[in-house]
Design an enzyme around this catalytic site. Structure first.
Site, PDB file in Angstrom:
ATOM      1  N   HIS A  55       0.303  -2.647 -10.816  1.00  0.00           N
ATOM      2  CA  HIS A  55       0.951  -2.445  -9.515  1.00  0.00           C
ATOM      3  C   HIS A  55       0.586  -3.544  -8.497  1.00  0.00           C
ATOM      4  O   HIS A  55       1.434  -4.303  -8.062  1.00  0.00           O
ATOM      5  CB  HIS A  55       0.522  -1.087  -8.914  1.00  0.00           C
ATOM      6  CG  HIS A  55       0.732   0.089  -9.798  1.00  0.00           C
ATOM      7  ND1 HIS A  55       1.969   0.611 -10.108  1.00  0.00           N
ATOM      8  CD2 HIS A  55      -0.171   0.876 -10.444  1.00  0.00           C
ATOM      9  CE1 HIS A  55       1.833   1.671 -10.891  1.00  0.00           C
ATOM     10  NE2 HIS A  55       0.549   1.850 -11.117  1.00  0.00           N
TER      11      HIS A  55
HETATM   12  O1  RIB Z   1       0.482   4.141  -7.079  1.00  0.00           O
HETATM   13  C1  RIB Z   1      -0.203   2.960  -7.436  1.00  0.00           C
HETATM   14  C2  RIB Z   1      -1.099   2.517  -6.328  1.00  0.00           C
HETATM   15  O2  RIB Z   1      -2.067   3.529  -6.081  1.00  0.00           O
HETATM   16  C3  RIB Z   1      -1.901   1.256  -6.681  1.00  0.00           C
HETATM   17  O3  RIB Z   1      -2.171   0.533  -5.504  1.00  0.00           O
HETATM   18  C4  RIB Z   1      -3.178   1.818  -7.228  1.00  0.00           C
HETATM   19  O4  RIB Z   1      -4.278   0.927  -7.063  1.00  0.00           O
HETATM   20  C5  RIB Z   1      -3.366   3.028  -6.352  1.00  0.00           C
HETATM   21  O5  RIB Z   1      -3.979   2.598  -5.135  1.00  0.00           O
END
Ligand code: RIB
Ligand code: CA
Length: 312
Positions: free
Chosen positions: A242
């Protein structure tokens, strides 16, 4: 001239890879500071993990600041089930020795935006938006001085990963997200719609592991650990990276495709709390306020990531 950025983060294995990518590219990015926020794990751990990663990158002079330890209006929800109890499970890494800056993260964000020339600092939130929104709330003058906010958060076609409608970062602090999305600052959003296309398949993980030096191996260990949740839930072929999409966008925006649309945040209904209501099809007359990404050149993304991690 390197672009000046502040990384606001809740490490988390994917945050860690994003920080490594940023610190590996000093010719393009000047990391003015890293501000820790409560999210994946409590603040004490995100603050510790941010320093662990800076030292892994060989950049112990990076300024790391402690930020908000809970959301603006709700109790903290964490994600040890994804990231492990330390928030950085996977590799075995030494405890940090580098210092935490004395200044609070929110004061650092305000001071930096007021002292750097207007329009020259980019904010890169990788976790709940509590620090950013608190800064905007306390100093309304700074929002118009932000060059751009490039954040990981939200979901539309991909729907939620922590509730049926909400992505974790927005869900943890919906009030903060509402403040940020209404701030008027230019925003680029990396939602699950694009991050779920950045999967660390086995060949990609093997490429990390094959890199010389400790960093590639640590990244491989992190993504090996981090993929369990998504593999069980989505049957995906590997961990969705992500947060590194935020930094990759700064380095090679051409890897991404999206639309400039209106995005508003659900802050009243508990059923849909934290949903990013994205008017992708332009069915309302709401003013567009964010560039919402949906497509990614995944091979190009992993080539960039592997090449840059190899530098550390
Ligand atoms: O949903 C994914 C996000 O939530 C990413 O930033 C992960 O690190 C968590 O913080
Ligand atoms: Ca994160």
């Amino acid at each position: 001239m390197a672009r000046k950025i502040i990384i606001d983060t809740d490490p988390g294995q994917d945050d860690a890879v994003a920080i490594l990518l940023a610190l590996s590219s000093p010719e393009a990015l000047e990391v003015l500071g890293i501000t820790a926020v409560a999210g994946n794990v409590p603040l004490a751990l995100t603050l510790k993990n941010a320093r662990i990663i800076c030292e892994l990158a060989g950049k112990p002079d990076t300024k790391v600041f402690s930020g908000c330890d809970c959301p603006m209006a709700r109790s903290l929800v964490t994600a040890e089930y994804v990231h492990g109890k330390t928030g950085l499970d996977g590799p075995v890494l030494p405890d940090p020795v580098m210092p935490v800056q004395d200044q609070h993260a929110v004061d650092f964000i305000i001071e930096t935006l007021r002292t750097e020339p207007s329009g020259t600092v980019t904010l890169c939130p990788l976790g709940p938006l509590t620090n950013i929104a608190t800064a905007f709330d306390r100093a309304p003058d700074i929002a118009e001085r932000v060059q751009e906010i490039v954040l990981m958060g939200g979901a539309y076609f991909e729907v939620g990963n922590v509730t049926p409608t909400a992505e974790f970062n927005i869900y943890v602090d919906p009030q903060a997200a509402d403040i940020v999305f209404k701030s008027g600052a230019p925003i680029a959003v990396m939602p699950l719609d694009v991050t779920h296309k950045a999967l660390v398949t086995k060949p990609r993980n093997d490429a990390f592991r094959a890199l010389p030096g400790p960093v590639g191996h640590a990244v491989a260990e992190m993504t090996d650990f981090f993929e369990r949740f998504d593999r069980e839930k989505y049957g995906s072929e590997g961990a969705p990276l992500h947060d590194p999409t935020v930094i990759a966008y700064l380095l090679q925006p051409e890897l991404f495709k999206g639309r400039h649309i209106n995005v508003e945040i659900e802050t009243t209904s508990e059923l849909t709390m934290g949903m990013t209501v994205a008017d992708w099809w332009g069915v309302t007359d709401r003013t567009p306020n964010a560039t919402f990404m949906r497509d990614l050149d995944a091979d190009g993304f992993f080539t960039l990531l592997t090449d840059r991690i190899a530098r550390l």
